[in-house]
Design an enzyme around this catalytic site. Sequence first.
Site, PDB file in Angstrom:
ATOM      1  CD  GLU A 182      -2.944   1.185   2.264  1.00 21.03           C
ATOM      2  OE1 GLU A 182      -4.054   1.680   2.046  1.00 21.03           O
ATOM      3  OE2 GLU A 182      -2.604   0.750   3.368  1.00 21.03           O
ATOM      4  CG  HIS A 354      -6.044   0.788  12.509  1.00 16.84           C
ATOM      5  ND1 HIS A 354      -6.522   2.074  12.517  1.00 16.84           N
ATOM      6  CD2 HIS A 354      -5.552   0.591  11.253  1.00 16.84           C
ATOM      7  CE1 HIS A 354      -6.340   2.627  11.322  1.00 16.84           C
ATOM      8  NE2 HIS A 354      -5.742   1.741  10.540  1.00 16.84           N
ATOM      9  CD  GLU A 355      -3.158  -2.242  10.494  1.00 21.45           C
ATOM     10  OE1 GLU A 355      -3.698  -2.437   9.390  1.00 21.45           O
ATOM     11  OE2 GLU A 355      -2.616  -1.170  10.799  1.00 21.45           O
ATOM     12  CD  GLU A 377      -5.833   3.487   6.682  1.00 18.42           C
ATOM     13  OE1 GLU A 377      -5.968   3.212   7.880  1.00 18.42           O
ATOM     14  OE2 GLU A 377      -5.287   2.712   5.882  1.00 18.42           O
TER      15      GLU A 377
END
Length: 921
Positions: A182, A354-355, A377
Site C-alpha cells: 500500500e 485497527h488492522e 483509515e
Amino acid sequence: MWLAAAAPSLARRLLFLGPPPPPLLLLLLSRSSRRRHRLHSLGLAAMPEKRPFERLPADVSPINYSLCLKPDLLDFTFEGKLEAAAQVRQATNQIVMNCADIDIITASYAPEGDEEIHATGFNYQNEDEKVTLSFPSTLQTGTGTLKIDFVGELNDKMKGFYRSKYTTPSGEVRYAAVTQFEATDARRAFPCWDEPAIKATFDISLVVPKDRVALSNMNVIDRKPYPDDENLVEVKFARTPVMSTYLVAFVVGEYDFVETRSKDGVCVRVYTPVGKAEQGKFALEVAAKTLPFYKDYFNVPYPLPKIDLIAIADFAAGAMENWGLVTYRETALLIDPKNSCSSSRQWVALVVGHELAHQWFGNLVTMEWWTHLWLNEGFASWIEYLCVDHCFPEYDIWTQFVSADYTRAQELDALDNSHPIEVSVGHPSEVDEIFDAISYSKGASVIRMLHDYIGDKDFKKGMNMYLTKFQQKNAATEDLWESLENASGKPIAAVMNTWTKQMGFPLIYVEAEQVEDDRLLRLSQKKFCASGSYVGEDCPQWMVPITISTSEDPNQAKLKILMDKPEMNVVLKNVKPDQWVKLNLGTVGFYRTQYSSAMLESLLPGIRDLSLPPVDRLGLQNDLFSLARAGIISTVEVLKVMEAFVNEPNYTVWSDLSCNLGILSTLLSHTDFYEEIQEFVKDVFSPIGERLGWDPKPGEGHLDALLRGLVLGKLGKAGHKATLEEARRRFKDHVEGKQILSADLRSPVYLTVLKHGDGTTLDIMLKLHKQADMQEEKNRIERVLGATPLPDLIQKVLTFALSEEVRPQDTVSVIGGVAGGSKHGRKAAWKFIKDNWEELYNRYQGGFLISRLIKLSVEGFAVDKMAGEVKAFFESHPAPSAERTIQQCCENILLNAAWLKRDAESIHQYLLQRKASPPTV
C-alpha cells in the site's frame, strides 16, 4: 495501515503514527480571495499543479494471478513467473500494466484454445510506473492467459518486495524478504493491474530455503522439494478471495509463533523473532477477542480460514492490513511481560484492533480509488477504540481518543494548508500525501460524531447493509452514506458532505440569557482559523449535530439539535439561574466552542470540583488553548484556567494539559523567560506528583501507571529538584543492576537524567541502547536522547541517528527528539537535515517518513525568516511527497511568530506576578 507514532504514548501520536503526510494535491474547494491573499502575504505559494495522470485502460483485466516468486536472500534479487487468467474486453494489440523496478524477460498471451502470441516489445513508462506490452497481432475479445517471466530487486526502501535486516540469537546478521504494497507498490514485486478497483484472485507460490518460514495471505496447501536445488522448497498457498493488489503479501524469514483459535474457529497466529514467542501472547489474546467482536458488530463472518500477525524488523508504517497476513513494526506487536510499559500494551491493542477492522472494512469491501482512502483509515481509526473499549474497559479509551485523535486533527485542520477529508487523487505520487491526520484522525472523529448522531443500533444495521451489498467489490463514500441513511432515516449524506468535502470545521459562539425559568441560547457558527477570526463573505457552513448538557445532569444531553444554518436560537426549558450550560457533551462534535464570558465563568468551577465529566474538562481547556493560539483570547486567561486543574485525577486530561504546556514551553524557548514557564509547569504538576509518588499503590491500574510516567517526566524535564534527585538515584541503581526500573518509569527517568546530565550520562544511555534486546527499549531510549542539553552531545546524538545502531525507520524519532529537546537542538537538527538531505531523502524515497521528519524538525521555530528559509530550502531540494507538510510547517512557524509577538509580554508579566504572590491552592 497504521502510521507509526513518534512515541508509543497514545496521546503523542505525532505521526500518523502520526501517522503521516506526503505529495502534491490541489484542494478540492476553491479558496476565498481573502484566504489566497493571506497565504500570499505569508509568503506561502499555492500548492503546485497536479501531475497529469490516467488510470489503466479497461480493455484487458485480470481474473486470476498465478504467481511464483523465488527470492535470493544473499544477492537481494528475485525471479518471478506470472500466469494471469485475463479477459480482453475490447480487441487490442497491447496490454498496459503497472510495473516499477522490474525487468521483464519474456511475455506472451494465449487466447483460450488458441496459439500463444509472443510480445514483441516492452515499453516502460517509468514516470507513470507502467509498461506497455506490444503484440504483433490483435488480441480478440475473450479470455486467455498472459505469461510473464521477470526479475526484480529485493530493495532496501521498505516498500514493494524488500529486504529486512535482523540479527539471529547467535548474533549473525541475516535478511528476510517481506512486502509493503500500500498504496501502489505491488508493481515492484510483479507486473500487475495495481489499482484497488481491479480485483482478482491470487494463487501464490514461493520458492524459498527449506529452513525458512514462508507466509502469504492464505494457508499453505502444498510444500515440496524444489527440483533444481535440494536446499530449496516450493510452498504453495490456497487461492485467495477476490481482492486488490495492495493487500497481497508474502514473507520469507526466520520466525517463531504462538497460536490459538478464535471462538469462531479461525486459526490465529502471531509470528515473532526467533526466541521471542512469549512476546506474541498479548497480541494473540487481543486478536482472538477482536475477530469475534467484529464478526458480531458487522454481522458478517471473517472470510478467510486463518489470520497471521507478524513482526517485521524494518517497517516504515506502524502496521499493514494485508488480508490474512498482517505485518507490524515490532513495537506495534510485541509485548514483553517484564519490560513493556502500559502505554505499549495499549498501543499494541489499538493497532491490532485497527488492522483487524480492515479485514472487513477495506479488504472485504475496498475503496474504489485512493480518493476514498479516508473511509478505510478514518473508519478503522474509530472502530479500533470501540474494539479496545470492549477488550479493556479499564483503559477509559474514549477519553484518550479526544486527546490522541480529535484535538490533533483539529490542530491540523485549522490551518489554511489543510485539505478536505476527501481529496481527489490522481497520480500515484499524490497518494502518500493523504496518509495524514486528516484522513485518519479527522476521519475517525467525524465517524464518531456520526455514530453518536445516528445511534449504535442503526449504525450497526447500516454497516451490515453496506458490507453485505459490496462484499468482494469496491465502494465510494456515497455508498456508505446511502446504507446509513437507509438504516437511520436521517439525512446522512447532506450532513456528512459538509464534513468530508470541505476542509476545516466550525467555531460555535454561544451566549445565554435567563428568561424566567428557561435559558435562551444564541448560537452562531464560523470557520475556525488558526490565524484568528474568519473574515470573508463566503464563509463555509456545516451541518453540526449539537448536544447541550447542564449541571443538573452533566453526563446526559438535555437537548440534541442539528445546527444547519449560520445562526440559531435555542430554548432550554427549566434551567435555574445558578446552573451552568455546556455545549458538546463528551467532546463528540467536531467543532470548537467559544462561550460568552459569563457562561465560561459559570463553567470553570466545574473543573476545580470535578463536576464536569473528564472529557468535558479536557475539551473546555483544549478549546480555550486553541482560541489563545489563534489570538481570539489571551494566553494569560488560559494559564489561569490551567491552574484550576490542581485537583485533576484523570490521566487523559493531564495528558492534554501536558501537551499544551509543552507547546507553550517550546514557544517560550524563543524568549529569555523560558525558566519562568518551567516554574509554572512545576507548580501545576507537583501536587499531583506528590499524590502519586514513585511507586504503584495497591489497587492501582493501567491509567495510574500512565499518569505517573507522564507527571514524573514533566516534573523531571522542568527540573523539579526532588524529582531530579530521585530519578538520578533510581537510574544509578538501574544501571548497576541493584534495582531494575519498572518499564513504566524508564522513559521519565531516562528523560530526566539526560536533560540534566552530561557526556557520561549520554554514554551510559548509548550503552543501554546497545545492550537492549528488545526494540521497545531501544525506541524508548532513541526518543529521549535529544533531551541532552549540551551542543557537542547533541551533535553526537544526531550522528548516532544515522548510524547502523538505529533502524532506518527510527532515525526520524531520534532527529525529531533532538529538535523537540531544546532551542539549540532545534537549530542543530535543522542544520543536520540540510547537511544530510540527500541520504535521508534516498533512505525514505519520499514516503510519508520524510514528511514526518520535516514536521518534527522545523515546526517548533517561531521566527518569520525561518519560514522563508524552510520554504527556500525545499524549493531547491524538492520533496514532492511532502509538499503539503512543508506548507503546513511554514504556516505554523509564521503562526508561532505571530503568537509570540502578540502574547509574550503579557505572559511574562503574569508569570512574574505569580512569582511575587504565589496562588493559594
